[in-house]
Design a protein around this motif. Structure first.
Motif, PDB file in Angstrom:
ATOM      1  N   CYS A  80       6.720  -3.865 -12.390  1.00 26.42           N
ATOM      2  CA  CYS A  80       6.545  -3.792 -10.938  1.00 26.42           C
ATOM      3  C   CYS A  80       5.051  -3.797 -10.595  1.00 26.42           C
ATOM      4  O   CYS A  80       4.615  -4.509  -9.693  1.00 26.42           O
ATOM      5  N   LYS A  81       4.282  -3.006 -11.339  1.00 27.19           N
ATOM      6  CA  LYS A  81       2.831  -2.953 -11.105  1.00 27.19           C
ATOM      7  C   LYS A  81       2.187  -4.308 -11.392  1.00 27.19           C
ATOM      8  O   LYS A  81       1.331  -4.758 -10.626  1.00 27.19           O
ATOM      9  N   ARG A  83       3.601  -7.210 -11.151  1.00 21.67           N
ATOM     10  CA  ARG A  83       3.980  -8.133 -10.077  1.00 21.67           C
ATOM     11  C   ARG A  83       3.100  -7.916  -8.853  1.00 21.67           C
ATOM     12  O   ARG A  83       2.706  -8.875  -8.189  1.00 21.67           O
ATOM     13  N   GLU A  84       2.815  -6.647  -8.540  1.00 27.90           N
ATOM     14  CA  GLU A  84       1.923  -6.353  -7.425  1.00 27.90           C
ATOM     15  C   GLU A  84       0.533  -6.927  -7.680  1.00 27.90           C
ATOM     16  O   GLU A  84      -0.085  -7.506  -6.784  1.00 27.90           O
ATOM     17  N   GLN A  85       0.032  -6.754  -8.912  1.00 27.41           N
ATOM     18  CA  GLN A  85      -1.284  -7.293  -9.260  1.00 27.41           C
ATOM     19  C   GLN A  85      -1.291  -8.811  -9.181  1.00 27.41           C
ATOM     20  O   GLN A  85      -2.261  -9.411  -8.702  1.00 27.41           O
ATOM     21  N   ALA A  87       0.588 -10.658  -7.252  1.00 27.12           N
ATOM     22  CA  ALA A  87       0.589 -11.031  -5.838  1.00 27.12           C
ATOM     23  C   ALA A  87      -0.824 -10.911  -5.272  1.00 27.12           C
ATOM     24  O   ALA A  87      -1.273 -11.787  -4.509  1.00 27.12           O
ATOM     25  N   GLY A  88      -1.546  -9.852  -5.651  1.00 22.74           N
ATOM     26  CA  GLY A  88      -2.934  -9.689  -5.212  1.00 22.74           C
ATOM     27  C   GLY A  88      -3.820 -10.806  -5.731  1.00 22.74           C
ATOM     28  O   GLY A  88      -4.671 -11.338  -4.997  1.00 22.74           O
ATOM     29  N   CYS A  89      -3.623 -11.187  -6.984  1.00 22.15           N
ATOM     30  CA  CYS A  89      -4.411 -12.286  -7.572  1.00 22.15           C
ATOM     31  C   CYS A  89      -4.124 -13.605  -6.867  1.00 22.15           C
ATOM     32  O   CYS A  89      -5.037 -14.400  -6.621  1.00 22.15           O
ATOM     33  N   ARG A  90      -2.861 -13.823  -6.546  1.00 20.10           N
ATOM     34  CA  ARG A  90      -2.511 -15.056  -5.841  1.00 20.10           C
ATOM     35  C   ARG A  90      -3.163 -15.084  -4.462  1.00 20.10           C
ATOM     36  O   ARG A  90      -3.672 -16.118  -4.032  1.00 20.10           O
TER      37      ARG A  90
END
Length: 138
Positions: A80-81, A83-85, A87-90
């Motif tokens: 989950c973490k 995936r959040e990272q 999304a931030g990178c994208r």
């Protein structure tokens, strides 16, 4: 068990009352009963050992299952973490791409402006009759 006669028909039973001797001695009957008791005792002991072994294995497997369930929960949290990272990178990549495109457009505009200014300077210097070498120091 069946005795099979030469003709291939299995029609007589080996342990039938007619085939058994009429008198079994008390000693041999006692010996047979003791052997059966011993055999039954061994079977019960073997089954008890097997049951104990299976219970121990079940307990170990339950512990392993619990540990693996905990590992899965930790891995899910990590996923989950990540995936959040991601999304931030994208989002950062999109932002960087947008800035790069804007800077590229500004660079193109500045290059066009520089070419226009160079052209104006050439016109100005040719109008005044100045040599290009005199103005190249600026």
């Amino acid at each position: 068990m069946y005795n099979e006669p030469a003709n291939g028909c299995a029609d007589t039973y080996q342990h039938s009352p007619q085939a058994a001797p009429q008198t079994i001695s008390s000693a041999s009957l006692s010996k047979r009963r003791a052997a059966k008791r011993e055999s039954a005792r061994r079977v019960r002991a073997k089954n008890k050992d097997l049951l104990s072994s299976l219970r121990q294995e079940a307990s170990e497997l339950e512990g392993s299952n619990s540990s693996l369930t905990d590992d899965i929960a930790v891995a899910d949290a990590g996923l989950c973490k990540l995936r959040e990272q991601l999304a931030g990178c994208r989002a950062q990549t999109v932002y960087t791409r947008t800035l790069t495109e804007q800077l590229s457009e500004e660079l193109s505009m500045l290059q066009r402006m520089g070419a226009g200014l160079r052209h104006q300077r050439e016109l100005f210097t040719s109008t005044l009759g100045l040599e290009p070498a005199e103005t190249s120091g600026r």
